[in-house]
Structure formats: structure tokens, C-alpha cells
Design a protein around this motif. Structure first.
Motif, PDB file in Angstrom:
ATOM      1  N   VAL A 122      51.439  66.350  -5.710  1.00 45.68           N
ATOM      2  CA  VAL A 122      51.436  64.807  -5.033  1.00 45.68           C
ATOM      3  C   VAL A 122      52.583  64.518  -5.330  1.00 45.68           C
ATOM      4  CG1 VAL A 122      50.187  62.998  -4.901  1.00 45.68           C
ATOM      5  CG2 VAL A 122      48.958  65.114  -5.089  1.00 45.68           C
ATOM      6  N   PHE A 123      53.382  63.762  -4.190  1.00 44.80           N
ATOM      7  CA  PHE A 123      54.524  63.004  -4.524  1.00 44.80           C
ATOM      8  C   PHE A 123      54.574  61.657  -4.130  1.00 44.80           C
ATOM      9  CE2 PHE A 123      55.360  65.402  -0.666  1.00 44.80           C
ATOM     10  CZ  PHE A 123      55.943  64.119   0.161  1.00 44.80           C
ATOM     11  N   ARG A 124      55.005  60.756  -4.499  1.00 47.60           N
ATOM     12  CA  ARG A 124      54.948  59.155  -4.012  1.00 47.60           C
ATOM     13  C   ARG A 124      56.131  58.828  -3.131  1.00 47.60           C
ATOM     14  NH1 ARG A 124      55.093  57.306  -8.540  1.00 47.60           N
ATOM     15  NH2 ARG A 124      52.929  56.879  -8.994  1.00 47.60           N
ATOM     16  N   LEU A 125      55.915  58.333  -2.070  1.00 52.37           N
ATOM     17  CA  LEU A 125      57.122  57.688  -1.072  1.00 52.37           C
ATOM     18  C   LEU A 125      56.891  56.227  -1.325  1.00 52.37           C
ATOM     19  CD1 LEU A 125      59.386  58.015   0.815  1.00 52.37           C
ATOM     20  CD2 LEU A 125      57.615  58.395   2.724  1.00 52.37           C
ATOM     21  N   GLN A 126      58.084  55.484  -1.453  1.00 46.93           N
ATOM     22  CA  GLN A 126      58.094  53.858  -1.591  1.00 46.93           C
ATOM     23  C   GLN A 126      58.850  53.564  -0.507  1.00 46.93           C
ATOM     24  OE1 GLN A 126      57.686  51.996  -5.009  1.00 46.93           O
ATOM     25  NE2 GLN A 126      58.683  50.119  -4.316  1.00 46.93           N
ATOM     26  N   THR A 127      58.730  52.862   0.418  1.00 45.47           N
ATOM     27  CA  THR A 127      59.600  52.517   1.558  1.00 45.47           C
ATOM     28  C   THR A 127      60.283  51.237   1.296  1.00 45.47           C
ATOM     29  OG1 THR A 127      57.642  51.284   2.660  1.00 45.47           O
ATOM     30  CG2 THR A 127      57.942  53.460   3.353  1.00 45.47           C
ATOM     31  N   ALA A 128      61.199  50.852   2.316  1.00 40.21           N
ATOM     32  CA  ALA A 128      62.270  49.681   2.010  1.00 40.21           C
ATOM     33  C   ALA A 128      61.164  48.335   1.865  1.00 40.21           C
ATOM     34  CB  ALA A 128      63.135  49.532   3.205  1.00 40.21           C
ATOM     35  N   ASP A 129      60.247  48.295   2.632  1.00 39.63           N
ATOM     36  CA  ASP A 129      59.112  47.093   2.568  1.00 39.63           C
ATOM     37  C   ASP A 129      58.295  47.340   1.494  1.00 39.63           C
ATOM     38  OD1 ASP A 129      57.701  49.173   3.790  1.00 39.63           O
ATOM     39  OD2 ASP A 129      57.352  48.018   5.562  1.00 39.63           O
ATOM     40  N   TRP A 130      58.457  48.134   0.566  1.00 35.10           N
ATOM     41  CA  TRP A 130      57.611  48.444  -0.542  1.00 35.10           C
ATOM     42  C   TRP A 130      56.252  48.946  -0.311  1.00 35.10           C
ATOM     43  CZ3 TRP A 130      58.443  46.571  -6.117  1.00 35.10           C
ATOM     44  CH2 TRP A 130      59.582  46.722  -6.527  1.00 35.10           C
ATOM     45  N   ARG A 131      56.100  49.668   0.837  1.00 39.49           N
ATOM     46  CA  ARG A 131      54.860  50.322   0.976  1.00 39.49           C
ATOM     47  C   ARG A 131      54.865  51.552   0.240  1.00 39.49           C
ATOM     48  NH1 ARG A 131      54.140  51.683   7.110  1.00 39.49           N
ATOM     49  NH2 ARG A 131      56.526  51.762   6.961  1.00 39.49           N
ATOM     50  N   VAL A 132      53.499  52.033  -0.250  1.00 39.57           N
ATOM     51  CA  VAL A 132      53.613  53.109  -0.943  1.00 39.57           C
ATOM     52  C   VAL A 132      52.697  54.165  -0.375  1.00 39.57           C
ATOM     53  CG1 VAL A 132      53.019  54.153  -3.299  1.00 39.57           C
ATOM     54  CG2 VAL A 132      54.003  51.995  -3.131  1.00 39.57           C
ATOM     55  N   PHE A 133      53.085  55.645  -0.282  1.00 42.75           N
ATOM     56  CA  PHE A 133      52.331  56.376   0.259  1.00 42.75           C
ATOM     57  C   PHE A 133      52.103  57.569  -0.940  1.00 42.75           C
ATOM     58  CE2 PHE A 133      53.902  54.463   4.079  1.00 42.75           C
ATOM     59  CZ  PHE A 133      52.811  54.294   4.765  1.00 42.75           C
ATOM     60  N   LEU A 134      50.939  58.409  -0.843  1.00 39.89           N
ATOM     61  CA  LEU A 134      50.836  59.465  -1.840  1.00 39.89           C
ATOM     62  C   LEU A 134      51.039  60.801  -0.891  1.00 39.89           C
ATOM     63  CD1 LEU A 134      48.342  58.379  -4.513  1.00 39.89           C
ATOM     64  CD2 LEU A 134      50.858  58.473  -4.647  1.00 39.89           C
ATOM     65  N   PHE A 135      51.678  61.690  -0.939  1.00 33.65           N
ATOM     66  CA  PHE A 135      51.600  63.044  -0.093  1.00 33.65           C
ATOM     67  C   PHE A 135      51.585  64.131  -1.088  1.00 33.65           C
ATOM     68  CE2 PHE A 135      54.162  60.108   2.262  1.00 33.65           C
ATOM     69  CZ  PHE A 135      53.784  60.178   3.676  1.00 33.65           C
ATOM     70  N   GLN A 136      50.279  64.966  -0.543  1.00 33.54           N
ATOM     71  CA  GLN A 136      49.863  66.279  -1.119  1.00 33.54           C
ATOM     72  C   GLN A 136      50.579  67.362  -0.367  1.00 33.54           C
ATOM     73  OE1 GLN A 136      45.951  67.347  -1.414  1.00 33.54           O
ATOM     74  NE2 GLN A 136      46.329  68.870  -3.210  1.00 33.54           N
ATOM     75  N   ALA A 137      51.425  68.130  -1.091  1.00 35.99           N
ATOM     76  CA  ALA A 137      52.167  69.394  -0.436  1.00 35.99           C
ATOM     77  C   ALA A 137      51.071  70.696  -0.699  1.00 35.99           C
ATOM     78  CB  ALA A 137      53.617  69.462  -0.954  1.00 35.99           C
ATOM     79  N   SER A 138      51.674  71.741  -0.191  1.00 30.83           N
ATOM     80  CA  SER A 138      50.807  73.061  -0.336  1.00 30.83           C
ATOM     81  C   SER A 138      51.377  73.813  -1.602  1.00 30.83           C
ATOM     82  CB  SER A 138      50.982  73.717   0.694  1.00 30.83           C
ATOM     83  OG  SER A 138      52.574  74.409   0.882  1.00 30.83           O
ATOM     84  N   SER A 139      52.331  73.467  -2.275  1.00 39.11           N
ATOM     85  CA  SER A 139      52.712  74.114  -3.500  1.00 39.11           C
ATOM     86  C   SER A 139      53.674  73.216  -4.255  1.00 39.11           C
ATOM     87  CB  SER A 139      53.422  75.442  -3.082  1.00 39.11           C
ATOM     88  OG  SER A 139      54.791  75.330  -2.345  1.00 39.11           O
ATOM     89  N   THR A 140      54.094  73.497  -5.458  1.00 38.68           N
ATOM     90  CA  THR A 140      55.010  72.896  -6.188  1.00 38.68           C
ATOM     91  C   THR A 140      56.577  72.847  -5.305  1.00 38.68           C
ATOM     92  OG1 THR A 140      53.988  73.246  -8.359  1.00 38.68           O
ATOM     93  CG2 THR A 140      56.225  72.620  -8.471  1.00 38.68           C
ATOM     94  N   ALA A 141      56.806  74.025  -4.937  1.00 38.80           N
ATOM     95  CA  ALA A 141      58.148  74.092  -4.152  1.00 38.80           C
ATOM     96  C   ALA A 141      58.161  73.355  -2.955  1.00 38.80           C
ATOM     97  CB  ALA A 141      58.370  75.641  -3.798  1.00 38.80           C
ATOM     98  N   GLU A 142      57.061  73.243  -2.190  1.00 37.79           N
ATOM     99  CA  GLU A 142      57.176  72.411  -1.183  1.00 37.79           C
ATOM    100  C   GLU A 142      57.180  71.002  -1.611  1.00 37.79           C
ATOM    101  OE1 GLU A 142      56.510  72.649   2.718  1.00 37.79           O
ATOM    102  OE2 GLU A 142      57.831  74.217   1.801  1.00 37.79           O
ATOM    103  N   MET A 143      56.511  70.617  -2.590  1.00 37.97           N
ATOM    104  CA  MET A 143      56.763  69.338  -3.256  1.00 37.97           C
ATOM    105  C   MET A 143      58.210  68.741  -3.188  1.00 37.97           C
ATOM    106  SD  MET A 143      55.243  67.540  -6.605  1.00 37.97           S
ATOM    107  CE  MET A 143      56.179  68.373  -7.366  1.00 37.97           C
ATOM    108  N   ILE A 144      58.810  69.493  -4.114  1.00 37.84           N
ATOM    109  CA  ILE A 144      60.117  69.400  -4.600  1.00 37.84           C
ATOM    110  C   ILE A 144      61.068  69.374  -3.271  1.00 37.84           C
ATOM    111  CG2 ILE A 144      62.265  70.268  -5.797  1.00 37.84           C
ATOM    112  CD1 ILE A 144      60.280  71.217  -7.966  1.00 37.84           C
ATOM    113  N   SER A 145      60.674  70.310  -2.271  1.00 37.27           N
ATOM    114  CA  SER A 145      61.600  70.128  -1.305  1.00 37.27           C
ATOM    115  C   SER A 145      61.447  69.075  -0.543  1.00 37.27           C
ATOM    116  CB  SER A 145      61.262  71.398  -0.143  1.00 37.27           C
ATOM    117  OG  SER A 145      61.804  71.282   0.808  1.00 37.27           O
TER     118      SER A 145
END
Length: 510
Positions: A303-326
């Protein structure tokens, strides 16, 4: 005479083949003969792609309905079960478009199927109801839905009273359910043809601004020629809305999307073929955004976190660690390459802290100039943060409002400091790849970038001896997994019964 007849027939065929295919949007005078000729050309794919056939059948006008009626006459469903007829129809017709457009095409199919089987179904409405139910069942059993699939009892109960006020035969519904469960519906074209046709259709559209769901006044520019940096399936969870306000409980569920990072926009689509660039709900601009691993979120892996310019926060789950880092590295790379410098802070008499406006326009700086700009911003935020930490409010005399103001400022400066540190790291790696191999942005170059970033991440973790802690939005407490509660079964003899002791009132007169 025979030769002249053949010559006349060839001239008629050439005339029909040379007629341009026009989609009659508003109907007008109905030309049945022209509709028959067009229907035959659609069925024979005479100079027409499979993916373009449905465009002439799904319009809400008399001519399109006439073309649909004539086109379905080429199909013979006599003696077939409904699922068999639907399978044969979908192997020929590519069913794409909006929900209403698909329903119009299925209406043509239902009318033709009822005509071929008048003793099985009394009306086309019955066939249409079952057809739509079978399509939904196929998506539920074989789609990307998360959760428990629909059972046969639920499928039957959902159709109670849907046969013009009466119930369908349970044997029929069970047979349809088992057929779809054992063998999913197949489509008319393969994945590559469908994807390429949708991309070509998208390129033919006019450029139009996209509107963010969170801010209807913020237009997100869509560049159809922009580079696609990353695309794959992701699970998304909305964690915080604008300004870091916690997302309401009913809107925090995990949903599966096909993410496409194209230019400065992250498109979240329903599937990998539906290029809904104009969707108002599934568009996230990544300008001035920061992506990082959600190391403190332990409920799901990768799971990685994405914070946008207006300070919204999303959590995303990728299929693997390599995909998450990518995903993390490429989102930060796009943000670092194209984010414009922030506007100067507003000047006024109000003492309340307000974050500066971060423009969504793309930066025109070169790579070297962008690196210098980010380095200057990082130095400025480091100085402001050091000054703020030295000038702490007096703990005894400070008011609660002043302490909160100080906390908000420090939280903002910390976030900006880590954001520009990540930007500089991404641009340095990208600049190194440009110097070693000066090629255009492509899959091979992005793969090399992922490897370089992954190597740097592993080296940093080995030096620190632990994973780097996430610093995005420190005021938001992510949902931590609760400690398991161990229940110990006690003996009956160990249990105690607590009774209320009633002390009788004494009679004072005695």
C-alpha cells in the motif's frame, strides 16, 4: 443482355459500397432501403471495423432503430436457449458504449430472439429483462468485483416479479446461472484490437478540460499526446478530502480501478478498455503531489499513499512490492518534472495561516532549471522550518489557537520539505539516465528508472536499518490494526457473582 445485366449489377454494388456511412443522430425521414443496405454492410464488415458496428445501432432515432431491425435479421436464434443466443450475438457484435446505448442494442437482440422463439417468450420485454440480468451476473461472477459473488438463490430472488408482474421459471433461471458460472461470456474481438480501437476513438475527440471531483472550479488539462508513464490495476481507498478533512465513513471502501498515469493526470477507469478520459469522478491531478509507502498501514500489503496539492489523501494497493515502488517513483517523477513553482503567498492583514496556491499548469523549465528551482524551494522550506521550531510559543501564556496555528505551519513545512527532497532525488536519477542514454521516454527507460530508484531505496534502508517512516499528512492517524484480543475461558468455580447488598432501613422509632 446478360452482359449488360451483370454490368448494371456491378455498378449498383459499387454505388452502395461508395456511399459514406453516416450516423443519423436525430432521425429525420426514414429510408428503409438505405437502412437495409447499411445493415448488410455492417453484417459483412464491408469497409467497417467490428468496433464501429455498434455505433450505428445504439442511437435513439428512427433510422438507427431501422438499421438495428434489419441487422438482426441476419441472425437466426430459432431453438436456442437465451444464453446460447446471447453468446452467438456477442461473438459478432462488440457491445461498448454508455449504459443506455448498450440497452438499445440489447433491445434489438431481445426483439429478434422473441421473434425466433415465440412459444418460449411472449414478449421482447421478458427477453430484455433476462438478458440484462445475465450480463450483470457475468460481471458479478467473472469481473473484478471485490466481495462474495452472487449465489443462485440471490439471482432468482432478485428477479421476483420482474416477468411483467409475475415470476420467471426457477428452472430457467437456475439453468442460466449455471451456464454463466461454468462458462463466462466471450466478446467479439481480442484485447489488443479492442484497446487500440478505443485509443483511436479517444484521439479523434476534441480536447476538453477535465474537472476534478473534489474541486469543480479546478480544470485539469487533458493532453491526448501526453506520455503514458504507468498503467495497471490498483485498489483505491479515499482517506482524506480537501484540506485533510477525514473522508466520511461510507466513502472509504476499497475499489478496484485500472490506473493510467498519462501526463500530469492519473485516470482511474472501470477497466483497461474503457477510456473514460472525460469522467468527473475518476480523475486525480498529480501536480505538486507526493507518493510514498504507507509503512504505518498494516491492514494490507503493498500500500502506498498519495497526497495531492489540495491535501487530499488516497491509499492505493498494488499487486506486488515492485509494482508499488514503480507507482511511487513514477508519480513523483511526473510531479517533479512538470510541477510549476507555487504562487507567492497572499499579502493581507489576516494572521491565520493559509497554504499558497499550487498551479496545475505544466512547467516550461528544462530539467536542469527544474532541479535548481526545487533545490531553491527546499532550502527556503528548511530555513522556514528551522526558524519556526526555534520560535515556539510560550507554553504558559500561549493560547490554544496559537498552538494550533504553530502546529499547522510546522505540518505544512515538514510536508513540503519531504516533498521537494523526493522531487530532487527523482530528478537526479532521471538526469543520470539521460546522460548515460539520451533516448525518448519509453518503457525500457522507465524500467531502468524503476531499477535505479529501487536500488537507492534498498541502500537507504540498509544504512538506516529500518524502513523510512512516512511523513505525509502527519496529523492524520491512519487506521492501525487493533491488537488481537485473547479470550481466556475461565472455570465456573473461578467466576464471581456480584450481588447488590441491600441494607434494611432500621425503624428509628423502636
Amino acid at each position: 443482355m446478360e452482359g449488360s445485366g451483370e454490368q448494371l449489377e456491378s455498378q449498383v454494388q459499387q454505388t452502395e459500397a461508395s456511399e459514406p456511412i453516416v450516423v443519423h443522430m436525430n432521425g429525420g425521414g426514414l429510408d428503409r432501403e438505405r437502412a437495409c443496405r447499411l445493415a448488410e454492410r455492417l453484417y459483412r464488415l464491408d469497409g467497417i471495423y467490428k468496433t464501429d458496428v455498434v455505433k450505428h445501432l445504439d442511437k435513439d432515432n428512427d433510422f438507427s432503430r431501422a438499421v438495428g431491425e434489419e441487422y438482426l435479421k441476419f441472425f437466426d436464434f430459432t431453438g436456442q436457449r437465451l444464453d446460447q443466443g446471447l453468446r452467438s450475438f456477442l461473438r459478432v457484435v462488440v457491445l461498448i458504449g454508455e449504459t443506455q446505448e448498450r440497452e438499445r442494442v440489447l433491445q434489438h437482440f431481445s426483439c429478434r430472439f422473441q421473434q425466433c422463439n415465440p412459444h418460449t417468450f411472449s414478449s421482447s420485454g421478458e427477453v430484455l429483462t433476462l438478458t440484462c440480468s445475465v450480463m450483470l451476473l457475468n460481471s458479478d461472477l467473472h469481473g473484478q468485483n471485490v466481495g462474495k459473488p452472487m449465489s443462485v438463490s440471490s439471482f432468482v430472488s432478485n428477479l421476483d416479479g420482474m416477468n411483467e408482474g409475475e415470476n420467471f421459471s426457477k428452472e430457467l433461471l437456475k439453468a442460466l446461472y449455471n451456464s454463466i458460472k461454468n462458462e463466462p461470456l466471450e466478446w467479439a474481438v481480442d484485447e489488443k484490437e479492442l484497446k487500440s480501437s478505443m485509443l483511436l476513438a479517444e484521439d479523434a475527440k476534441e480536447d476538453a478540460p477535465l474537472r476534478s471531483k473534489s474541486n469543480p472550479f479546478q480544470d485539469v488539462p487533458h493532453d491526448k499526446k501526453a506520455t503514458v508513464f504507468k498503467q495497471s490495476f490498483l485498489k483505491r481507498k479515499a482517506h482524506a478530502d480537501i484540506d485533510g478533512k477525514r473522508t466520511p465513513w461510507g466513502k472509504r471502501s476499497w475499489k478496484i480501478f485500472y490506473g493510467v498515469l498519462k501526463g500530469m493526470v492519473l485516470y482511474l477507469q472501470k477497466d483497461e478498455y474503457t477510456m473514460e478520459w472525460q469522467s468527473t469522478e475518476e480523475v486525480v491531478s498529480v501536480h505538486h503531489a507526493l507518493a510514498e509507502q504507507a509503512a504505518d498501514y498494516t491492514k494490507r500489503p503493498h500500500v502506498f499513499r498519495l497526497q495531492t496539492a489540495d491535501w487530499r489523501v488516497f491509499l492505493f494497493q498494488a499487486s506486488s512490492t515492485a509494482e508499488m515502488i514503480s507507482w511511487i517513483s513514477r508519480i513523483n517523477l511526473v510531479s517533479a518534472l512538470h510541477s510549476s513553482p507555487p504562487f507567492p503567498a497572499a499579502v493581507g492583514s489576516q494572521k491565520k495561516f493559509c497554504r499558497p496556491i499550487l498551479p496545475a499548469s505544466q512547467s516550461a523549465h528544462t530539467l536542469e532549471r527544474q532541479l535548481q528551482s526545487h533545490a531553491g524551494m527546499l532550502e527556503s522550506f528548511q530555513e522556514d522550518l528551522a526558524y519556526l521550531q526555534q520560535s515556539l510559543p510560550d507554553g504558559r501564556r500561549a493560547k490554544a489557537k496559537e498552538m494550533e496555528e504553530h502546529r499547522v505551519r510546522e505540518e505544512y513545512l515538514q510536508h513540503e520539505k519531504y516533498r521537494y527532497e523526493a522531487y530532487i532525488q527523482m530528478l537526479e536519477v532521471w538526469n543520470g539516465l539521460n546522460q548515460s542514454a539520451d533516448t525518448e521516454v519509453g518503457t525500457s527507460k522507465l524500467n531502468l528508472f524503476d531499477r535505479a530508484v529501487c536500488k537507492d531505496t534498498v541502500d537507504e534502508e540498509e544504512e538506516e536499518g529500518t524502513l523510512k517512516k512516512s511523513h505525509s499528512s502527519p496529523s492524520l492517524d491512519l487506521e492501525m490494526a487493533s491488537q488481537p484480543v485473547v479470550k481466556v475461558k475461565r472455570n465456573i468455580s473461578e467466576r464471581r457473582t456480584y450481588r447488590k447488598i441491600i441494607i434494611p432501613r432500621r425503624n428509628l422509632d423502636i
